[in-house]
Motif scaffolding. Structure first.
Motif, PDB file in Angstrom:
ATOM      1  N   ASN A   3       1.080  -3.426  24.297  1.00 58.02           N
ATOM      2  CA  ASN A   3       0.337  -2.866  23.683  1.00 58.02           C
ATOM      3  C   ASN A   3       0.164  -1.279  23.471  1.00 58.02           C
ATOM      4  O   ASN A   3      -0.017  -0.737  22.442  1.00 58.02           O
ATOM      5  N   VAL A   4       0.754  -0.507  24.419  1.00 57.26           N
ATOM      6  CA  VAL A   4       1.179   0.836  24.238  1.00 57.26           C
ATOM      7  C   VAL A   4       2.041   1.043  23.192  1.00 57.26           C
ATOM      8  O   VAL A   4       1.861   2.088  22.402  1.00 57.26           O
ATOM      9  N   THR A   7       0.837   0.249  19.968  1.00 61.07           N
ATOM     10  CA  THR A   7      -0.346   1.588  19.484  1.00 61.07           C
ATOM     11  C   THR A   7       0.661   2.706  18.871  1.00 61.07           C
ATOM     12  O   THR A   7       0.339   3.290  17.818  1.00 61.07           O
ATOM     13  N   HIS A   9       3.741   2.576  18.066  1.00 61.08           N
ATOM     14  CA  HIS A   9       4.474   2.285  16.557  1.00 61.08           C
ATOM     15  C   HIS A   9       3.756   2.166  15.219  1.00 61.08           C
ATOM     16  O   HIS A   9       4.030   2.703  14.430  1.00 61.08           O
ATOM     17  N   LEU A  10       2.418   1.987  15.418  1.00 54.78           N
ATOM     18  CA  LEU A  10       1.489   2.116  14.478  1.00 54.78           C
ATOM     19  C   LEU A  10       0.999   3.328  14.072  1.00 54.78           C
ATOM     20  O   LEU A  10       0.934   3.708  12.825  1.00 54.78           O
ATOM     21  N   ILE A  11       0.890   4.180  15.054  1.00 51.04           N
ATOM     22  CA  ILE A  11       0.345   5.537  14.812  1.00 51.04           C
ATOM     23  C   ILE A  11       1.978   6.285  13.855  1.00 51.04           C
ATOM     24  O   ILE A  11       1.647   7.071  13.174  1.00 51.04           O
ATOM     25  N   THR A  63      10.773   2.431  18.675  1.00 51.82           N
ATOM     26  CA  THR A  63       9.836   1.746  19.091  1.00 51.82           C
ATOM     27  C   THR A  63       9.906   0.153  18.324  1.00 51.82           C
ATOM     28  O   THR A  63       9.440  -0.637  19.051  1.00 51.82           O
TER      29      THR A  63
END
Length: 140
Positions: A3-4, A7, A9-11, A63
């Protein structure tokens, strides 16, 4: 951990989109069409955005690779197709390894003798021997 990384990766994806949109193109870009005055010249700003784009793109690729490695290590080693035949009632039972749970029921040549049969059971499975008129018993 997954999950980290997801997150981050999306940012990184959002930042990469913004940096690409800020760069000056032949059409003018979104944010680079200002006056020549200021702390940075247009050429220095373009170089900084290009360098930033490369850094964010490399981080994005890293990532992506990390997410792939984490997903591969968490995989169960079975295919989704192996789990098609498993329902809520059969969840304790393992699916058949030969794939027979995916095949339609086999048809046999013998008639069904179950109580739910639509056809009545045959009384004589052996064919009757042909009789000739001379072989018939004489009735007196």
């Amino acid at each position: 951990m997954e999950n980290v990384i997801l997150t981050v990766h999306l940012i990184l994806a959002l930042v990469l989109v913004v940096i690409v949109l800020l760069q000056r193109s032949e059409g003018g870009g979104l944010g680079m069409g200002g006056s020549g005055g200021g702390a940075m010249t247009r050429r220095q700003a373009a170089n900084a955005l290009t360098r930033g784009t490369w850094i964010i793109a490399i981080a994005f690729i890293c990532t992506s690779l990390a997410l792939t490695i984490v997903a591969a290590s968490n995989s169960s080693g079975t295919s989704v197709l192996d789990q098609i035949g498993v329902s809520g009632a059969d969840s304790a039972a393992e699916p058949a390894s030969d794939g027979s749970d995916l095949l339609p029921p086999s048809t046999s040549t013998a008639p069904s003798q179950g109580s739910g049969s639509l056809t009545p059971p045959r009384l004589d499975d052996a064919p009757a021997a042909p009789q000739t008129p001379g072989d018939a018993p004489a009735s007196n």
